[in-house]
Design an enzyme around this catalytic site. Structure first.
Site, PDB file in Angstrom:
ATOM      1  N   HIS A 104      67.316  33.978 115.125  1.00  0.00           N
ATOM      2  CA  HIS A 104      68.278  32.775 115.174  1.00  0.00           C
ATOM      3  C   HIS A 104      68.944  32.844 116.618  1.00  0.00           C
ATOM      4  O   HIS A 104      69.825  33.770 116.546  1.00  0.00           O
ATOM      5  CB  HIS A 104      68.932  32.542 113.763  1.00  0.00           C
ATOM      6  CG  HIS A 104      69.739  31.158 113.880  1.00  0.00           C
ATOM      7  ND1 HIS A 104      68.955  29.982 113.801  1.00  0.00           N
ATOM      8  CD2 HIS A 104      70.971  30.635 114.399  1.00  0.00           C
ATOM      9  CE1 HIS A 104      69.678  29.008 113.847  1.00  0.00           C
ATOM     10  NE2 HIS A 104      70.946  29.434 114.337  1.00  0.00           N
ATOM     11  N   ASP A 145      68.790  30.913 106.835  1.00  0.00           N
ATOM     12  CA  ASP A 145      69.870  31.694 107.776  1.00  0.00           C
ATOM     13  C   ASP A 145      70.794  32.204 107.030  1.00  0.00           C
ATOM     14  O   ASP A 145      71.980  32.674 107.503  1.00  0.00           O
ATOM     15  CB  ASP A 145      70.500  30.904 108.961  1.00  0.00           C
ATOM     16  CG  ASP A 145      69.566  30.100 109.914  1.00  0.00           C
ATOM     17  OD1 ASP A 145      68.302  31.093 110.280  1.00  0.00           O
ATOM     18  OD2 ASP A 145      69.554  29.132 110.228  1.00  0.00           O
TER      19      ASP A 145
HETATM   20  C1  GAR Z   1      63.950  30.957 119.706  1.00  0.00           C
HETATM   21  O1  GAR Z   1      65.422  30.689 120.490  1.00  0.00           O
HETATM   22  C2  GAR Z   1      64.460  31.242 118.397  1.00  0.00           C
HETATM   23  O2  GAR Z   1      65.547  31.873 118.550  1.00  0.00           O
HETATM   24  C3  GAR Z   1      64.449  29.935 117.680  1.00  0.00           C
HETATM   25  O3  GAR Z   1      63.425  29.161 118.321  1.00  0.00           O
HETATM   26  C4  GAR Z   1      62.994  29.655 119.693  1.00  0.00           C
HETATM   27  C5  GAR Z   1      61.556  29.948 119.514  1.00  0.00           C
HETATM   28  O4  GAR Z   1      61.348  30.427 120.876  1.00  0.00           O
HETATM   29  N1  GAR Z   1      64.618  30.017 116.393  1.00  0.00           N
HETATM   30  C6  GAR Z   1      65.131  29.272 115.465  1.00  0.00           C
HETATM   31  O5  GAR Z   1      65.963  28.375 116.197  1.00  0.00           O
HETATM   32  C7  GAR Z   1      65.042  29.520 114.076  1.00  0.00           C
HETATM   33  N2  GAR Z   1      66.231  28.770 113.442  1.00  0.00           N
HETATM   34  P1  GAR Z   1      60.003  31.144 121.178  1.00  0.00           P
HETATM   35  O6  GAR Z   1      58.931  30.375 120.610  1.00  0.00           O
HETATM   36  O7  GAR Z   1      59.901  31.014 122.805  1.00  0.00           O
HETATM   37  O8  GAR Z   1      60.036  32.418 120.763  1.00  0.00           O
END
Ligand code: GAR
Length: 199
Positions: A104, A145
């Site tokens: 997260h 979370d």
């Molecule tokens: C990341 O920043 C991850 O931490 C977030 O989505 C993004 C995905 O990026 N997750 C959340 O917000 C979960 N609540 P990615 O597809 O490039 O890894």
């Protein structure tokens, strides 16, 4: 030595965290786990292409039933939510208790829970005016979370940050480092557990 922990990564988008895990496996940072499956909740997720390019089985699943079928077929022992934007049901989570982890992009308990995902999380941090944010890797339980924290890393907010700039800094300085390390740590624990069971 028993075989490596079979890791499945669940994604919904670009998959830069998936890429960090793949790279960490290649460089030996992850040595007790191997990514055997990538499941996406979106057919168009670029993460699916990243998996295919690296010879990892990549599937699109439209519901939990399909996700479960893919996990079982692959024999997944550790499930990593890496930008997976669907909330998993209680039944699913119970089935893989202590075997699902999530990344997260904030320091939980700030800016988290239902509706806090992706860029929104960084918008929330900037709107609030905090000076430090970061990323958290945690176990997944039935509270969004809300599961036990495995690792956190702080990242400074700078004047003039936009959600996009901040997202990039949090990824580079925290997420892409923390998540592969956590995958290694838990893969090693699971592998050791299997060995102990065998002795
Ligand atoms: C990341 O920043 C991850 O931490 C977030 O989505 C993004 C995905 O990026 N997750 C959340 O917000 C979960 N609540 P990615 O597809 O490039 O890894």
């Amino acid at each position: 030595m028993l075989e490596k922990t079979k890791v499945a990564v669940l994604v919904s988008g670009g998959g830069t965290n998936l890429q960090a895990i793949i790279d960490a496996e290649k460089s030996g940072i992850i040595k007790d786990g191997e990514v055997v499956l990538v499941v996406s909740s979106s057919r168009k997720a670029y993460a699916l292409q990243r998996a295919e390019k690296n010879g990892i089985k990549a599937v699109y699943a439209k519901n939990e039933e399909e996700i479960l079928a893919a996990l079982e077929e692959a024999g997944a022992e550790l499930i990593v939510l890496a930008g997976f934007l669907k909330i998993l049901s209680k039944d699913f989570i119970r089935k893989y208790e202590n075997r699902i982890i999530n990344i997260h992009p904030s320091l939980i308990p700030s800016f988290c829970g239902k509706g806090a995902y992706g860029l929104h999380v960084h918008e929330m941090a900037l709107d609030y005016g905090v000076k430090v944010t970061g990323a958290t890797v945690h176990y997944v339980n039935e509270i969004p979370d809300g599961g036990k924290i495995i690792a956190q890393k702080a990242v400074e907010i700078q004047d003039g940050d936009t959600p996009e700039i901040l997202q990039k800094r949090v990824m580079e300085q925290a997420e892409w480092i923390l998540l592969p390390r956590a995958v290694q740590q838990i893969s090693a624990e699971i592998r050791k557990g299997k060995e102990n069971d065998n002795n």
